[in-house]
Design a protein around this motif. Structure first.
Motif, PDB file in Angstrom:
ATOM      1  N   ALA A 173       0.826  -1.202   0.000  1.00  0.00           N
ATOM      2  CA  ALA A 173       0.000   0.000   0.000  1.00  0.00           C
ATOM      3  C   ALA A 173       0.865   1.259   0.000  1.00  0.00           C
ATOM      4  N   VAL A 174       1.945   1.246   0.778  1.00  0.00           N
ATOM      5  CA  VAL A 174       2.850   2.398   0.816  1.00  0.00           C
ATOM      6  C   VAL A 174       3.483   2.622  -0.550  1.00  0.00           C
ATOM      7  N   GLU A 175       3.923   1.551  -1.184  1.00  0.00           N
ATOM      8  CA  GLU A 175       4.531   1.673  -2.500  1.00  0.00           C
ATOM      9  C   GLU A 175       3.524   2.148  -3.539  1.00  0.00           C
ATOM     10  N   MET A 176       2.267   1.822  -3.348  1.00  0.00           N
ATOM     11  CA  MET A 176       1.233   2.179  -4.310  1.00  0.00           C
ATOM     12  C   MET A 176       0.803   3.636  -4.168  1.00  0.00           C
ATOM     13  N   LEU A 177       0.595   4.097  -2.915  1.00  0.00           N
ATOM     14  CA  LEU A 177       0.004   5.417  -2.683  1.00  0.00           C
ATOM     15  C   LEU A 177       0.981   6.467  -2.190  1.00  0.00           C
ATOM     16  N   GLY A 178       2.015   6.049  -1.495  1.00  0.00           N
ATOM     17  CA  GLY A 178       2.980   7.018  -0.994  1.00  0.00           C
ATOM     18  C   GLY A 178       3.193   6.868   0.498  1.00  0.00           C
ATOM     19  N   ASP A 179       4.149   7.604   0.998  1.00  0.00           N
ATOM     20  CA  ASP A 179       4.569   7.480   2.390  1.00  0.00           C
ATOM     21  C   ASP A 179       3.814   8.482   3.260  1.00  0.00           C
ATOM     22  N   PHE A 180       2.526   8.232   3.490  1.00  0.00           N
ATOM     23  CA  PHE A 180       1.717   9.091   4.346  1.00  0.00           C
ATOM     24  C   PHE A 180       1.990   8.780   5.814  1.00  0.00           C
TER      25      PHE A 180
ATOM     26  N   THR B 204      -7.110   0.826   4.958  1.00  0.00           N
ATOM     27  CA  THR B 204      -6.015   1.513   5.648  1.00  0.00           C
ATOM     28  C   THR B 204      -5.899   2.991   5.321  1.00  0.00           C
ATOM     29  N   TRP B 205      -6.369   3.419   4.144  1.00  0.00           N
ATOM     30  CA  TRP B 205      -6.129   4.788   3.680  1.00  0.00           C
ATOM     31  C   TRP B 205      -7.327   5.685   3.978  1.00  0.00           C
TER      32      TRP B 205
ATOM     33  N   SER C 151      -9.371  -3.528  -8.118  1.00  0.00           N
ATOM     34  CA  SER C 151      -8.780  -4.600  -7.318  1.00  0.00           C
ATOM     35  C   SER C 151      -7.747  -4.051  -6.343  1.00  0.00           C
ATOM     36  N   GLU C 152      -6.927  -3.105  -6.791  1.00  0.00           N
ATOM     37  CA  GLU C 152      -5.931  -2.494  -5.902  1.00  0.00           C
ATOM     38  C   GLU C 152      -6.605  -1.832  -4.713  1.00  0.00           C
ATOM     39  N   TRP C 153      -7.677  -1.118  -4.985  1.00  0.00           N
ATOM     40  CA  TRP C 153      -8.408  -0.461  -3.904  1.00  0.00           C
ATOM     41  C   TRP C 153      -8.963  -1.494  -2.923  1.00  0.00           C
ATOM     42  N   LEU C 154      -9.670  -2.487  -3.424  1.00  0.00           N
ATOM     43  CA  LEU C 154     -10.341  -3.451  -2.554  1.00  0.00           C
ATOM     44  C   LEU C 154      -9.355  -4.318  -1.782  1.00  0.00           C
ATOM     45  N   ARG C 155      -8.251  -4.681  -2.409  1.00  0.00           N
ATOM     46  CA  ARG C 155      -7.339  -5.640  -1.816  1.00  0.00           C
ATOM     47  C   ARG C 155      -6.147  -5.021  -1.091  1.00  0.00           C
ATOM     48  N   THR C 156      -5.806  -3.759  -1.430  1.00  0.00           N
ATOM     49  CA  THR C 156      -4.548  -3.222  -0.930  1.00  0.00           C
ATOM     50  C   THR C 156      -4.703  -2.052   0.030  1.00  0.00           C
TER      51      THR C 156
END
Length: 245
Positions: A152-159, A232-233, A223-228
């Protein structure tokens, strides 16, 4: 398909490019626009949806928007003409980070454009350069609602988490005077709208050479949204005033 075209289609049914419903947008604008005759700037305005709503609600307000997308700005001009607010809207085709103006603005907006500046604090630094004394900044930022996976961090960023996000803002010399944490419904509605619109477009245009790609992108992003990152975000919108000058 390029990113701009995908984004345009995906946001056809959700023109606010953030997980916010219409009532949340209205409340944020009301908290930022307190007189009704302000000069408002949107850094990374896209098709100008925030500005168009502000102009429609306040006949004495004037607004300027900055974006790198010619097609999005064309859409903004067309919508402004349709709404009868074009004489109070100025649009600039350039990078938001490079924008300069002889004016200072009572309200500075930036939603979904932090990448243009390199993150939250650089975005606030840019807003500070344009802000009139006593002005307000409206900004949106993602955060981790619970511990994310590395994927998730790699996908969206280091929040960071919500408290740490607000701490970073206050340490940078800002005071939140209003805030809104997007609800689960807002977050879900946004994702369903984006990838549903893209998938619908692909199914409605089977002869288009981009339809297969659009359908695949919609499936992947859903799929990324539902599974990753769905669990958490989160997303917080803040109305800020300067604590220090």
């Amino acid at each position: 398909m390029n990113h701009e075209e995908i984004s345009r289609i995906a946001h056809a049914d959700h023109p606010i490019k953030s997980p916010l419903d219409d009532e949340s947008v209205r409340q944020l604008l009301d908290r930022g626009i307190t007189r009704g005759d302000e000069r408002v700037l949107d850094l990374g305005c896209g098709a100008g949806e925030w500005l168009l709503r502000a102009l429609s609600a306040h006949p004495d307000l004037h607004a300027e928007g900055v974006d790198i997308s010619e097609s999005a700005l064309a859409d903004a001009r067309h919508a402004a003409s349709r709404l009868g607010v074009e004489e109070r809207l100025v649009l600039h085709h350039r990078k938001a980070a490079d924008f300069t103006s002889p004016h200072r603005f009572d309200v500075v907006l930036s939603f979904g454009a932090a990448h243009a500046f390199g993150g939250l604090l650089p975005t606030l630094a840019a807003a500070r350069e344009h802000l009139a004394p006593g002005g307000r900044v409206l900004i949106g930022e993602g955060f981790w609602d619970r511990e994310p996976t590395q994927e998730a961090v790699e996908m969206l960023g280091d929040f960071t988490d919500l408290a740490s996000t607000v701490d970073r803002v206050t340490a940078d010399g800002w005071t939140p005077v209003h805030g809104h944490v997007s609800t689960r419904r807002e977050l879900d509605d946004y994702e369903w709208a984006c990838w549903g619109s893209l998938a619908s477009w692909a199914l409605d245009h089977p002869a288009d050479p981009n339809s297969s790609e659009a359908l695949a992108v919609a499936a992947t992003r859903r799929s990324e949204w539902l599974r990753t990152y769905r669990d958490t975000w989160g997303f917080v919108s803040l109305v800020l005033r300067r604590t220090s000058h």
